[in-house]
Design a protein around this motif. Sequence first.
Motif, PDB file in Angstrom:
ATOM      1  N   MET A 160       0.844  -1.183   0.000  1.00  0.00           N
ATOM      2  CA  MET A 160       0.000   0.000   0.000  1.00  0.00           C
ATOM      3  C   MET A 160       0.879   1.233   0.000  1.00  0.00           C
ATOM      4  N   LYS A 161       0.470   2.243  -0.706  1.00  0.00           N
ATOM      5  CA  LYS A 161       1.302   3.416  -0.870  1.00  0.00           C
ATOM      6  C   LYS A 161       0.558   4.667  -0.445  1.00  0.00           C
ATOM      7  N   LEU A 162       1.116   5.366   0.518  1.00  0.00           N
ATOM      8  CA  LEU A 162       0.617   6.685   0.909  1.00  0.00           C
ATOM      9  C   LEU A 162       1.647   7.691   0.444  1.00  0.00           C
ATOM     10  N   ARG A 163       1.211   8.740  -0.179  1.00  0.00           N
ATOM     11  CA  ARG A 163       2.169   9.745  -0.623  1.00  0.00           C
ATOM     12  C   ARG A 163       1.773  11.115  -0.087  1.00  0.00           C
ATOM     13  N   LEU A 164       2.788  11.812   0.363  1.00  0.00           N
ATOM     14  CA  LEU A 164       2.601  13.212   0.679  1.00  0.00           C
ATOM     15  C   LEU A 164       3.772  13.928   0.042  1.00  0.00           C
ATOM     16  N   GLY A 165       3.547  15.108  -0.465  1.00  0.00           N
ATOM     17  CA  GLY A 165       4.649  15.757  -1.148  1.00  0.00           C
ATOM     18  C   GLY A 165       4.449  17.244  -1.280  1.00  0.00           C
ATOM     19  N   TRP A 166       5.493  17.919  -1.704  1.00  0.00           N
ATOM     20  CA  TRP A 166       5.365  19.325  -2.006  1.00  0.00           C
ATOM     21  C   TRP A 166       6.314  19.631  -3.143  1.00  0.00           C
ATOM     22  N   ALA A 167       6.033  20.675  -3.872  1.00  0.00           N
ATOM     23  CA  ALA A 167       6.838  21.022  -5.040  1.00  0.00           C
ATOM     24  C   ALA A 167       7.568  22.327  -4.795  1.00  0.00           C
ATOM     25  N   ALA A 168       8.760  22.437  -5.354  1.00  0.00           N
ATOM     26  CA  ALA A 168       9.515  23.680  -5.254  1.00  0.00           C
ATOM     27  C   ALA A 168       8.737  24.810  -5.907  1.00  0.00           C
ATOM     28  N   LEU A 169       8.836  25.983  -5.320  1.00  0.00           N
ATOM     29  CA  LEU A 169       8.207  27.194  -5.852  1.00  0.00           C
ATOM     30  C   LEU A 169       6.694  27.074  -5.927  1.00  0.00           C
ATOM     31  N   GLY A 170       6.136  26.282  -5.064  1.00  0.00           N
ATOM     32  CA  GLY A 170       4.683  26.156  -5.020  1.00  0.00           C
ATOM     33  C   GLY A 170       4.317  25.024  -4.086  1.00  0.00           C
TER      34      GLY A 170
ATOM     35  N   SER B 207     -12.403   4.473   2.783  1.00  0.00           N
ATOM     36  CA  SER B 207     -13.368   4.988   1.816  1.00  0.00           C
ATOM     37  C   SER B 207     -12.713   5.429   0.511  1.00  0.00           C
ATOM     38  N   ALA B 208     -11.383   5.537   0.486  1.00  0.00           N
ATOM     39  CA  ALA B 208     -10.684   5.934  -0.734  1.00  0.00           C
ATOM     40  C   ALA B 208     -10.440   4.707  -1.601  1.00  0.00           C
ATOM     41  N   PRO B 209     -10.927   4.707  -2.853  1.00  0.00           N
ATOM     42  CA  PRO B 209     -10.818   3.523  -3.716  1.00  0.00           C
ATOM     43  C   PRO B 209      -9.397   3.006  -3.863  1.00  0.00           C
ATOM     44  N   GLU B 210      -8.399   3.911  -3.925  1.00  0.00           N
ATOM     45  CA  GLU B 210      -7.031   3.460  -4.131  1.00  0.00           C
ATOM     46  C   GLU B 210      -6.453   2.723  -2.926  1.00  0.00           C
ATOM     47  N   PHE B 211      -7.071   2.885  -1.759  1.00  0.00           N
ATOM     48  CA  PHE B 211      -6.601   2.174  -0.572  1.00  0.00           C
ATOM     49  C   PHE B 211      -7.375   0.890  -0.320  1.00  0.00           C
ATOM     50  N   ALA B 212      -8.591   0.826  -0.796  1.00  0.00           N
ATOM     51  CA  ALA B 212      -9.467  -0.299  -0.449  1.00  0.00           C
ATOM     52  C   ALA B 212      -8.837  -1.637  -0.831  1.00  0.00           C
ATOM     53  N   GLY B 213      -8.331  -1.762  -2.055  1.00  0.00           N
ATOM     54  CA  GLY B 213      -7.727  -3.013  -2.474  1.00  0.00           C
ATOM     55  C   GLY B 213      -6.484  -3.343  -1.684  1.00  0.00           C
ATOM     56  N   ALA B 214      -5.677  -2.313  -1.384  1.00  0.00           N
ATOM     57  CA  ALA B 214      -4.450  -2.537  -0.627  1.00  0.00           C
ATOM     58  C   ALA B 214      -4.763  -3.005   0.792  1.00  0.00           C
ATOM     59  N   LEU B 215      -5.793  -2.458   1.386  1.00  0.00           N
ATOM     60  CA  LEU B 215      -6.169  -2.885   2.732  1.00  0.00           C
ATOM     61  C   LEU B 215      -6.618  -4.338   2.729  1.00  0.00           C
ATOM     62  N   ASP B 216      -7.278  -4.754   1.666  1.00  0.00           N
ATOM     63  CA  ASP B 216      -7.713  -6.150   1.567  1.00  0.00           C
ATOM     64  C   ASP B 216      -6.532  -7.107   1.459  1.00  0.00           C
ATOM     65  N   ARG B 217      -5.409  -6.609   0.917  1.00  0.00           N
ATOM     66  CA  ARG B 217      -4.249  -7.465   0.695  1.00  0.00           C
ATOM     67  C   ARG B 217      -3.170  -7.333   1.763  1.00  0.00           C
ATOM     68  N   VAL B 218      -3.362  -6.463   2.735  1.00  0.00           N
ATOM     69  CA  VAL B 218      -2.303  -6.211   3.723  1.00  0.00           C
ATOM     70  C   VAL B 218      -1.995  -7.494   4.498  1.00  0.00           C
ATOM     71  N   LYS B 219      -0.697  -7.756   4.729  1.00  0.00           N
ATOM     72  CA  LYS B 219      -0.277  -8.977   5.409  1.00  0.00           C
ATOM     73  C   LYS B 219      -0.014  -8.706   6.881  1.00  0.00           C
ATOM     74  N   PRO B 220      -0.105  -9.733   7.718  1.00  0.00           N
ATOM     75  CA  PRO B 220       0.182  -9.552   9.150  1.00  0.00           C
ATOM     76  C   PRO B 220       1.641  -9.185   9.372  1.00  0.00           C
ATOM     77  N   CYS B 221       1.890  -8.367  10.395  1.00  0.00           N
ATOM     78  CA  CYS B 221       3.268  -8.015  10.761  1.00  0.00           C
ATOM     79  C   CYS B 221       3.950  -9.268  11.319  1.00  0.00           C
ATOM     80  N   THR B 222       5.218  -9.415  11.010  1.00  0.00           N
ATOM     81  CA  THR B 222       5.959 -10.584  11.475  1.00  0.00           C
ATOM     82  C   THR B 222       6.752 -10.314  12.736  1.00  0.00           C
ATOM     83  N   THR B 223       6.870  -9.038  13.142  1.00  0.00           N
ATOM     84  CA  THR B 223       7.573  -8.684  14.376  1.00  0.00           C
ATOM     85  C   THR B 223       6.626  -7.924  15.275  1.00  0.00           C
ATOM     86  N   PRO B 224       6.823  -8.034  16.584  1.00  0.00           N
ATOM     87  CA  PRO B 224       5.923  -7.327  17.504  1.00  0.00           C
ATOM     88  C   PRO B 224       6.053  -5.825  17.396  1.00  0.00           C
TER      89      PRO B 224
END
Length: 196
Positions: free
Chosen positions: A1-11, A179-196
Amino acid sequence: MKLRLGWAALGVAVLLSGCATVPLSSIMALSSIQLETTDLAQFRAAMRLPDALRPQSDGVRLRAVTDIEGTGEMVEEFALVAVSDPADGAETGQRIDPGYTMYVFALSPEGRAGLEATREAIVDARAAGKHGSLSLSVALDEFCAASPLPSGGLYATSLIKTSETGHFVVLTNRVDMRSAPEFAGALDRVKPCTTP
């Protein structure tokens, strides 16, 4: 799953995977950021996530896109590392509701050196009379499930801090990942963490 936050130079063009906009109260602080001169050692990115989701330690990157006249667009990625200093988490100024955790990231030493070289190339190009731009985004590419995902909304908040802002600034506030379509599929495929 990919979350992106960003900003652009000069704006300012900040997004969380394209599904949210920057709060109006943050625009002024974000407009003060000068990517060409900002102190990279002070750069911090933060995410407030539901306890059920945890970013993987090797899945957090700073993505730099440079576009220099005559050479075209180039994409580079630099490692971000988790910051364990409690002061960094406290500085976000965010109330951490039960069921949520704040994660704070900084550039690794190698990442700082790499981004500094990229920045210098842009400055040199401009000094030579060429047009050049630099835009950055933070990608949290890999998540795991620390526990079964609860029903209802899964809200994520993203923040950034630079030497210009002096404090964490909210980029996106309480985006419902479910509720965001781009996350819904990724949430369905997320795997369990292997470390505590």
